[in-house]
Write a protein that holds these residues in place. Structure first.
Motif, mmCIF file in Angstrom:
data_model
loop_
_atom_site.group_PDB
_atom_site.id
_atom_site.type_symbol
_atom_site.label_atom_id
_atom_site.label_comp_id
_atom_site.label_asym_id
_atom_site.label_seq_id
_atom_site.Cartn_x
_atom_site.Cartn_y
_atom_site.Cartn_z
ATOM 1 N N UNK A 29 10.525 3.983 -1.400
ATOM 2 C CA UNK A 29 8.930 3.821 -1.589
ATOM 3 C C UNK A 29 8.609 3.175 -2.796
ATOM 4 N N UNK A 30 7.813 2.345 -2.845
ATOM 5 C CA UNK A 30 7.225 1.822 -4.048
ATOM 6 C C UNK A 30 6.362 2.857 -4.628
ATOM 7 N N UNK A 31 6.411 3.297 -6.134
ATOM 8 C CA UNK A 31 5.333 4.231 -6.764
ATOM 9 C C UNK A 31 4.213 3.534 -6.582
ATOM 10 N N UNK A 32 4.029 2.283 -6.901
ATOM 11 C CA UNK A 32 2.728 1.677 -6.924
ATOM 12 C C UNK A 32 1.921 1.819 -5.697
ATOM 13 N N UNK A 33 2.558 1.309 -4.299
ATOM 14 C CA UNK A 33 2.062 1.633 -3.284
ATOM 15 C C UNK A 33 1.745 3.007 -2.826
ATOM 16 N N UNK A 34 2.596 3.702 -3.148
ATOM 17 C CA UNK A 34 2.307 5.214 -2.767
ATOM 18 C C UNK A 34 1.165 5.857 -3.485
ATOM 19 N N UNK A 35 0.809 5.339 -4.569
ATOM 20 C CA UNK A 35 -0.300 5.869 -5.449
ATOM 21 C C UNK A 35 -1.526 5.227 -4.902
ATOM 22 N N UNK A 36 -1.308 3.944 -4.508
ATOM 23 C CA UNK A 36 -2.724 2.977 -4.226
ATOM 24 C C UNK A 36 -2.906 3.762 -2.768
ATOM 25 N N UNK A 37 -2.111 4.220 -1.917
ATOM 26 C CA UNK A 37 -2.426 4.873 -0.729
ATOM 27 C C UNK A 37 -3.087 6.228 -0.934
ATOM 28 N N UNK A 38 -2.534 6.906 -2.187
ATOM 29 C CA UNK A 38 -3.217 8.103 -2.352
ATOM 30 C C UNK A 38 -2.245 9.202 -1.643
ATOM 31 N N UNK A 39 -0.875 8.989 -1.373
ATOM 32 C CA UNK A 39 0.237 9.972 -1.332
ATOM 33 C C UNK A 39 0.526 10.798 -2.125
ATOM 34 N N UNK A 40 0.644 10.437 -3.377
ATOM 35 C CA UNK A 40 0.862 11.294 -4.460
ATOM 36 C C UNK A 40 -0.319 11.415 -5.643
ATOM 37 N N UNK A 41 -0.524 12.301 -6.396
ATOM 38 C CA UNK A 41 -1.405 12.390 -7.342
ATOM 39 C C UNK A 41 -1.230 11.371 -8.374
ATOM 40 N N UNK A 42 -2.267 11.196 -9.160
ATOM 41 C CA UNK A 42 -2.212 10.009 -10.365
ATOM 42 C C UNK A 42 -1.236 10.328 -11.161
ATOM 43 N N UNK A 43 -0.456 9.479 -11.868
ATOM 44 C CA UNK A 43 0.582 9.797 -12.735
ATOM 45 C C UNK A 43 1.172 8.356 -13.417
ATOM 46 N N UNK A 44 1.231 8.284 -14.750
ATOM 47 C CA UNK A 44 1.722 7.078 -15.254
ATOM 48 C C UNK A 44 2.945 6.386 -14.245
ATOM 49 N N UNK A 45 2.829 5.075 -13.826
ATOM 50 C CA UNK A 45 3.776 4.818 -12.956
ATOM 51 C C UNK A 45 5.180 4.820 -13.402
ATOM 52 N N UNK A 46 5.551 4.724 -14.883
ATOM 53 C CA UNK A 46 6.952 4.673 -15.072
ATOM 54 C C UNK A 46 7.433 6.191 -15.166
ATOM 55 N N UNK A 47 6.643 7.224 -14.916
ATOM 56 C CA UNK A 47 6.810 8.575 -14.674
ATOM 57 C C UNK A 47 6.934 9.014 -13.259
ATOM 58 N N UNK A 48 7.078 7.965 -12.292
ATOM 59 C CA UNK A 48 7.216 8.216 -11.050
ATOM 60 C C UNK A 48 8.761 7.658 -10.591
ATOM 61 N N UNK A 49 9.605 8.538 -10.282
ATOM 62 C CA UNK A 49 11.208 8.167 -10.159
ATOM 63 C C UNK A 49 11.672 8.664 -8.846
#
Ligand code: FES
Length: 655
Positions: free
Chosen positions: A572-592
């Motif tokens: 999963x691309x962190x950016x797309x997961x967040x755009x979709x609202x799968x995961x709560x907001x977080x700095x993208x470089x802190x999604x691993x």
């Protein structure tokens, strides 16, 4: 005069020991990782070191005090008979005479194994439950009427300081003891399983004299769709082969609840599924042993992690209670069993099987394994760990507290219930970009290195063709559609007139966005339909609502970092997961991504018996939140239907 200073490399550990101390003894005193199977008798050669500075006792040279001279005689004999590499010494024989520097080569450093986890690389101390011990047993005596086994027990206690009060020996192994002792000149190598906590010791196998063989262990991640295994060398934790098979229980039901229903509706249903999964594991054992070029009988340990329904079906427990509230497990404790009890005939007949404890009725041993791999309880910052599958297991916590829940995401994230969906396999669209101005898509498919608008794409995909869209592809497609303005925040696809692109086509009263139309060449039409969007919205809302519920429990609106676990999480691309609202907001470089963290946890439990005790302790402190009975879950679920969310802000998306 001061005692000599000894420095070990590469660990850098140092300290002073009396002159004449053997290197192995110094290593043990200073906590240096140096192997030994024979207990310092100069037989196994596992303790080899490279002295790089200073004075050591030499072959054949008598070193004072005189009592120590025998050490060198042993080493000299070893060198003559089996040969030592240039510059090498047996650590149990070479004595330290002055300040020294000693290098421990990698093959002698067996107690560390590097395991990569999401945020760091971590060392695992190798201390597997089953290890080899060379034991010297006293000969029987007319005046001392004890049996060979009793004298073996005494020798184990004296020579290895192992408590043998509860030691057991299976009958087939006991029958080998007397011939082995006599053939081995009263020396025998035993494969001894040492349980953690109160579990007793058990001799799993034995060989005459010094046996220079290897023992192996299996770490198995038993998923509802696939069964994945790593074959590990129990000496150093090295993975020597990996293999996977489909879980044959799929024929009884795609998802867990259908399998529970199958067990409810059919008198022999649960037993049928138990037989199917055990057969599959036995086939996997044969395959992985062949790939690792070892005998299956050398596999003495097996660690299994799985969700609660898989757990019960493997063990032979009825899963029916897991299909209805309050989702009671037959047992949530870890299980330590004989391979024979599970009909795992592919392993050594005496092999031990360990199942990690479950956290709760819907949060199983696989989630416990993820926790063991990621250690949220050791995190300074608040970490959200999401293991995405048909059910998402979610953990949130830090040093102070760890919570867990399970959320019913359904199979949409795996490409199921999607009109053009398929499993991740060659031909599946896995990456998508949509130009926000022209609304034209470009994509990549599994098995091809090029984007669809690059030269050579058609040639590369000629054989496999484009067959569908997998889970990561659909997530990117929906997120890109939202960013390109062909999808609004409610999740409605616009018409061609509204969006300015003919790729938005009418489908009854709704619209679909065409990603690829291969019909003129006999290929498929791959589009994202309004029902696809709905399925993704339901899945992502369930995931987000579960995470949000845990955040409510901790009274926080933010998390410091997010770990995506599972094979799917890795794609999963962190950016797309967040755009979709799968995961709560977080700095993208802190999604691993943690990759297969459940598999990593299984390997840790295989390599280190203290880790078993740790996770057994920790699961009792992980607070389970039950999504099914929590009214706020529904509220969060409804609000999370919007893309990315009706009310929660996502400041990191605008940055
Ligand atoms: Fe076995 Fe040194 S410990 S040879």
């Amino acid at each position: 005069m001061m005692d000599p200073l000894v420095i070990f490399t590469p660990s850098g550990k140092r300290g002073r020991v009396p002159a004449g101390t053997p290197v192995l003894t110094a290593a043990r005193q200073l906590g240096v990782d140096l192997d030994s199977v024979c207990g310092g008798r100069g037989i196994c050669s596992k303790c080899q070191v490279n002295p790089s500075y200073g004075e050591f006792s030499k072959h054949g040279v008598t070193v004072k005090p005189d009592a120590l001279s025998d050490w060198n005689a042993v080493e000299e004999r070893y060198d003559r008979v089996r040969g030592l590499k240039e510059g090498r010494r047996l650590g149990c024989q070479a004595q330290i005479l002055s300040d020294v520097v000693i290098d421990v080569p990698p093959e002698s450093q067996v107690h560390k194994q590097v395991v990569r986890k999401a945020a760091a690389v971590r060392d695992i101390t190798m201390d597997p439950a089953t290890r080899l011990y060379l034991v010297e047993v006293t000969e029987p005596d007319m005046h001392e009427p004890s049996g060979d086994l009793e004298r073996l027990k005494r020798a184990l206690a004296d020579q290895w300081q192992i408590g043998t009060e509860g030691l057991t020996v299976p009958l087939p192994v006991l029958s080998k003891l007397q011939p082995a002792l006599r053939k081995g000149g009263w020396q025998v190598t035993v494969a001894l399983h040492r349980g953690h906590a109160d579990a007793g010791e058990r001799i799993l196998d034995l060989w005459p004299g010094f046996w220079d063989g290897r023992l192996y262990g299996l770490a198995i991640d038993l998923g509802s769709t696939t069964i994945a295994a790593h074959l590990c060398d129990l000496r150093n934790g090295e993975v020597i082969a990996s293999a996977g098979v489909m879980n044959p229980q799929i024929r009884f039901g795609e998802d867990l609840m259908s399998r529970v229903s199958y067990a409810m509706m059919n008198a022999d249903g649960a037993a049928e599924m138990t037989r199917a999964v055990r057969d599959a594991i036995n086939r996997l054992v044969t395959e992985i042993a062949a790939e690792g070029s070892i005998e299956p009988s050398q596999i003495m340990e097996c660690v299994l992690v799985c969700n609660p329904v898989m757990h019960h079906l493997l063990v032979g427990l009825d899963p029916v209670e897991l299909g209805q509230a309050p989702f009671a497990l037959a047992t949530s404790d870890s299980l330590s069993l004989d391979a024979a009890e599970l009909d795992l005939s592919g392993l050594n007949p005496a092999a031990r099987v360990y199942l990690l404890p479950c956290i709760a009725g819907h949060v199983g041993a696989d989630a416990a394994a993820v926790a063991l791999a990621e250690e949220p309880w050791a995190s300074e910052d608040l970490v959200l760990i999401v293991d995405v599958g048909t059910n998402a297991e979610i953990q949130l916590g830090d040093k102070r507290r760890v919570l867990a829940c399970s959320s019913p995401t359904g199979p949409a994230f795996e490409g199921a219930q999607i009109s053009s969906g398929q499993r991740a396999a060659p031909g599946a669209i896995e990456r998508v970009e949509i130009d926000p101005v022209t609304k034209e898509p470009r994509f990549r498919i599994i098995g091809c290195d090029l984007w669809s608008d690059e030269d050579g794409f058609a040639a590369q995909t000629a054989a496999s063709g484009i067959t569908g869209i997998c889970g990561s592809g659909i997530i990117e497609a929906v997120a890109e559609m939202r960013m390109a303005g062909v999808l609004d925040a409610r999740g409605l696809i616009g018409s061609a007139a509204q969006t300015g692109t003919d790729r938005c086509i009418a489908e009854g009263r709704t619209h679909a966005y065409v990603l690829h139309d291969g019909r003129t060449d006999g290929g498929p039409l791959i589009s994202v339909t309004q029902s696809d969007i709905r399925a993704i919205q339901l899945a992502k809302s369930a995931l987000y609502a579960g995470a949000r519920l845990l955040m409510d429990e901790l009274d926080t609106d933010t998390v410091d970092r997010v770990v995506l676990a599972g094979a799917f999480g890795a794609h999963i691309s962190p950016k797309h997961a967040m755009v979709l609202g799968m995961i709560p907001d977080c700095a993208l470089d802190r999604v691993t991504s943690a990759g297969n963290a459940a598999g990593t946890g299984a390997r840790i439990a295989l390599c280190n018996r203290a880790a078993r005790a740790e996770i057994e302790r920790r699961v009792h402190r992980i607070h389970k939140v039950e999504t099914a009975i929590e009214p706020r879950f529904q509220e969060h679920f409804v609000a999370a239907n919007a893309i990315p969310h009706a009310t929660d802000p996502f400041p990191h998306l605008s940055g």
